[in-house]
Design a protein around this motif. Sequence first.
Motif, PDB file in Angstrom:
ATOM      1  N   PRO A 131       0.836  -1.200   0.000  1.00  0.00           N
ATOM      2  CA  PRO A 131       0.000   0.000   0.000  1.00  0.00           C
ATOM      3  C   PRO A 131       0.876   1.257   0.000  1.00  0.00           C
ATOM      4  O   PRO A 131       1.988   1.241   0.521  1.00  0.00           O
ATOM      5  CB  PRO A 131      -0.796  -0.126   1.304  1.00  0.00           C
TER       6      PRO A 131
ATOM      7  N   LEU B 211      -5.534   3.636  -0.885  1.00  0.00           N
ATOM      8  CA  LEU B 211      -5.958   2.242  -1.031  1.00  0.00           C
ATOM      9  C   LEU B 211      -7.334   2.170  -1.692  1.00  0.00           C
ATOM     10  O   LEU B 211      -7.563   1.399  -2.629  1.00  0.00           O
ATOM     11  CB  LEU B 211      -5.992   1.583   0.352  1.00  0.00           C
TER      12      LEU B 211
ATOM     13  N   CYS C 258      -1.794  -4.722   4.153  1.00  0.00           N
ATOM     14  CA  CYS C 258      -2.274  -3.378   4.496  1.00  0.00           C
ATOM     15  C   CYS C 258      -2.156  -3.096   5.987  1.00  0.00           C
ATOM     16  O   CYS C 258      -2.330  -1.944   6.408  1.00  0.00           O
ATOM     17  CB  CYS C 258      -3.723  -3.198   4.043  1.00  0.00           C
TER      18      CYS C 258
ATOM     19  N   LEU D 274      -9.494  -1.751   8.406  1.00  0.00           N
ATOM     20  CA  LEU D 274      -9.265  -1.814   6.954  1.00  0.00           C
ATOM     21  C   LEU D 274     -10.520  -2.271   6.213  1.00  0.00           C
ATOM     22  O   LEU D 274     -10.839  -1.752   5.140  1.00  0.00           O
ATOM     23  CB  LEU D 274      -8.092  -2.754   6.653  1.00  0.00           C
TER      24      LEU D 274
END
Lengths: 201, 201
Positions: free
Chosen positions: A80, A93, A136, A159
């Motif tokens: 990322p 992202l 991530c 996330l």
Amino acid sequence: MSPAPPPGSVRPGGRTARTRARVLAAVSAELAENGYDALTVDAVAARSGVHRTTVYRRWRDVGGLLTDLLDATTADDWQPADTGSLRGDLAALNREVQAALTERPSVAAAVIAASFRSAENARALRRMWQDRYARCGVIVDRAVERGELPPDVDARALLVAATAPLYHELVLLGTPPDPGLPDRAAESAVLAASAGAFTRS
Amino acid sequence: MSPAPPPGSVRPGGRTARTRARVLAAVSAELAENGYDALTVDAVAARSGVHRTTVYRRWRDVGGLLTDLLDATTADDWQPADTGSLRGDLAALNREVQAALTERPSVAAAVIAASFRSAENARALRRMWQDRYARCGVIVDRAVERGELPPDVDARALLVAATAPLYHELVLLGTPPDPGLPDRAAESAVLAASAGAFTRS
């Protein structure tokens, strides 16, 4: 977050590695252009220039090709973006997710559709996402180091909350892409996190 | 949020309405038990006890049956629960979504899978969701009346943010159901909304 091998991402290797790269690039292109229903080992062999006997021997069938395409992403060097802030990283992202789902043709949309066609395809896609969300985690680690988040935050929950509206709108609800959504979904997740959501109790 | 007609939800009507109710109940049951690939007009006719000529004449094919099943939900009397708080209302909605997606057999999971098989199925499912999210607007209206939310909040953005993690985890990521997720996703959306997310600028 996309299973299309970015140019140059397959490292130079022996003849076997080059064959695999050509075959997987052909799988991506066939899937994106013609969809899962039209995907055949013969079409992949023809497009890749690799002998069909080799493709059948090594990948067996369409399920084998799709699984290898997705599993290959777990060995790529995707990371990322590091923008310097939690909000910026999540927005970057989300813009990547939105771009992968809305580009035409979209390999990402095709592999999601394929995941509803066989349990093997679904498992391979889920392995890819598992790997992507794990990578991530560094977004959250950096935010904790900067003091933007408490150390006991549940990285995966944050996330998923940040990215889920993109998938829901674009994949399930079929809403036309909203250029502001990646940033707004990132911002909402950051506001929730700052207010104590996603903290392991 | 589920397309399975709840018992008693089809109002008593004439013979035509009763025939439709029997046929759509059979579509639900066949879809849930055997999936989209096994859905046939003949199987629906046999299960419903309605003559196959009638089913073919009125619904034509599998696409017609699935479209009518989903469109019928827009005339049902489903309303989101009124629990007295925004957080409670969103949590109740999320528990309903999670139950519909994880019950076995699941009509909801089957119609989502079917939406990846034809554009007609996808459009019908999206009409259903459009209607369901519009009905859920009352959750936001009540919260604004109670002073829990500012009047310029984007109801759909808030409702999508609250429910999206459920769909993402259960439909796409294939995560085993987490009994705490409906409440946590509702809570995160409320925290974000209270911090100013989802406000039209």
